[in-house]
Design a protein around this motif. Sequence first.
Motif, PDB file in Angstrom:
ATOM      1  N   ARG A   1       8.503  71.370  13.246  1.00 38.05           N
ATOM      2  CA  ARG A   1       8.436  72.094  11.973  1.00 38.05           C
ATOM      3  C   ARG A   1       9.186  71.363  10.878  1.00 38.05           C
ATOM      4  O   ARG A   1      10.187  70.716  11.140  1.00 38.05           O
ATOM      5  CB  ARG A   1       9.089  73.484  12.112  1.00 38.05           C
ATOM      6  CG  ARG A   1       8.197  74.498  12.738  1.00 38.05           C
ATOM      7  CD  ARG A   1       8.476  75.928  12.285  1.00 38.05           C
ATOM      8  NE  ARG A   1       9.860  76.249  11.973  1.00 38.05           N
ATOM      9  CZ  ARG A   1      10.183  77.255  11.177  1.00 38.05           C
ATOM     10  NH1 ARG A   1       9.250  77.974  10.605  1.00 38.05           N
ATOM     11  NH2 ARG A   1      11.445  77.542  10.941  1.00 38.05           N
TER      12      ARG A   1
ATOM     13  N   VAL B   1      11.067  72.334   7.316  1.00 34.02           N
ATOM     14  CA  VAL B   1      11.535  73.481   6.534  1.00 34.02           C
ATOM     15  C   VAL B   1      12.105  72.955   5.219  1.00 34.02           C
ATOM     16  O   VAL B   1      13.043  72.159   5.230  1.00 34.02           O
ATOM     17  CB  VAL B   1      12.619  74.257   7.318  1.00 34.02           C
ATOM     18  CG1 VAL B   1      13.168  75.400   6.479  1.00 34.02           C
ATOM     19  CG2 VAL B   1      12.060  74.774   8.641  1.00 34.02           C
TER      20      VAL B   1
ATOM     21  N   ILE C   1      14.966  69.968   8.411  1.00 33.80           N
ATOM     22  CA  ILE C   1      15.337  70.854   7.304  1.00 33.80           C
ATOM     23  C   ILE C   1      15.785  70.013   6.109  1.00 33.80           C
ATOM     24  O   ILE C   1      16.722  69.220   6.226  1.00 33.80           O
ATOM     25  CB  ILE C   1      16.480  71.802   7.713  1.00 33.80           C
ATOM     26  CG1 ILE C   1      16.064  72.632   8.935  1.00 33.80           C
ATOM     27  CG2 ILE C   1      16.875  72.715   6.545  1.00 33.80           C
ATOM     28  CD1 ILE C   1      17.202  73.412   9.549  1.00 33.80           C
TER      29      ILE C   1
ATOM     30  N   GLY D   1      15.750  80.827   2.892  1.00 31.59           N
ATOM     31  CA  GLY D   1      14.344  80.831   3.276  1.00 31.59           C
ATOM     32  C   GLY D   1      13.967  82.170   3.886  1.00 31.59           C
ATOM     33  O   GLY D   1      14.647  83.179   3.674  1.00 31.59           O
TER      34      GLY D   1
ATOM     35  N   GLU E   1      13.413  80.546   8.987  1.00 29.91           N
ATOM     36  CA  GLU E   1      13.962  79.318   8.384  1.00 29.91           C
ATOM     37  C   GLU E   1      15.486  79.371   8.349  1.00 29.91           C
ATOM     38  O   GLU E   1      16.167  78.371   8.613  1.00 29.91           O
ATOM     39  CB  GLU E   1      13.394  79.135   6.967  1.00 29.91           C
ATOM     40  CG  GLU E   1      11.902  78.803   6.963  1.00 29.91           C
ATOM     41  CD  GLU E   1      11.273  78.819   5.571  1.00 29.91           C
ATOM     42  OE1 GLU E   1      10.275  78.101   5.382  1.00 29.91           O
ATOM     43  OE2 GLU E   1      11.756  79.560   4.694  1.00 29.91           O
TER      44      GLU E   1
END
Length: 365
Positions: free
Chosen positions: A31, A33, A327, A342, A346
């Motif tokens: 992911r 972020v 991130i 977030g 998050e």
Amino acid sequence: MSKATQTFRPGLERIAAYRAGKPAPAGPDGRSVKLSSNENPYSPLPSVVAHLTTVLPEAISRYPSIAAEELTGALARRFDVSPENIALGSGSVEVAGQLIHAMTAPGDEVMFAWRSFEAYPILVRVAGAVPVEVPLDADARHDLPAMAAAITERTSLIFVCNPNNPTGTVVTEAELDAFMAQVPSHVLVVVDEAYVHFDRSADSPSGIEFFRRYPNIAVLHTFSKAYGLAGLRVGYAIAPEEVAEALRKVAIPFAVTRLAQEAAVASLAAEDELQLRIDEMVAERTRLTAALEAQGLTVIPSEANFVWLPLGEATADAGAAFERHGISVRAFAGEGVRVSIGDPAENDAVVAAVVAEGIGASVAA
Ligand SMILES: *Cc1c(COP(=O)(O)O)cnc(C)c1O
């Protein structure tokens, strides 16, 4: 390629371009972020998107209204001011630029706290004015007495960023009143309230009330942060009539698109629904702050949609560690890291990265 032979404006080479928050490369869980631009984590309101769809064809092919009567009227009613007090721009960063262009002569001083919004020194230099940066105090708050003491004959404009980006701190109403008592009336004070919707402190000044109380106050608002329209670009000043008129003169014609105007009007009509989201972001700010403090980090109490970690010398390493975890945050080397609030997942990822990387451990030790 050959070197450019054109002549550029002297001094331009010393002005840095604005550095925008970037998405991080994907982390261990695949992911990415993005918590580096204080954006709203929610999808746009369905009612706003549905409305934009109905005006889309015409909004694309026709120029927008420069006067933006509908939005200006809606804002005037919302804040109980005259439409003549309102000036719009393509984001409040454009309106900040208008203020500098309209109010300063070359060599005039524009004062602001530092560290504060990164666009201020760039906009000031581009306009040919001189930035005067007054350091924040030990609590990362505006040092208003020091700012009052720094006013000179050349000062024409002062920005007070409340809550302050990137530290999230606020000034009190009493402090701002005491400050205004020391500012000559020919100096315009701009209260930049980009994050005002997230401010829950009891003794914060209301920019609009100060606008009513003093003849030399302008307030800057934006639809980018709390209302989630960062991509559409619309912000405004509420200012004395003569100031607002001057802003409209220096504005870029047609910079506020029809879609931006329509989305802003629809958002004002949906303020109750937006308020629920703002309340959730504020609750997440409380939760994230507590979780980070539980890991031994110092977190400056924030009234905005981000938190500030004053990591000092550990800042660059912390920024890199967050990035390894997918991130992106805003790291100001040697000073601290700003982490936008977030959605809950998050924010959990932020805490997980802190635990996994031991971010701030050396500071806490
Ligand atoms: C984000 C921000 C703005 C402006 O945002 P726009 O998208 O240009 O409206 C203005 N001031 C501060 C302090 C900000 O952080």
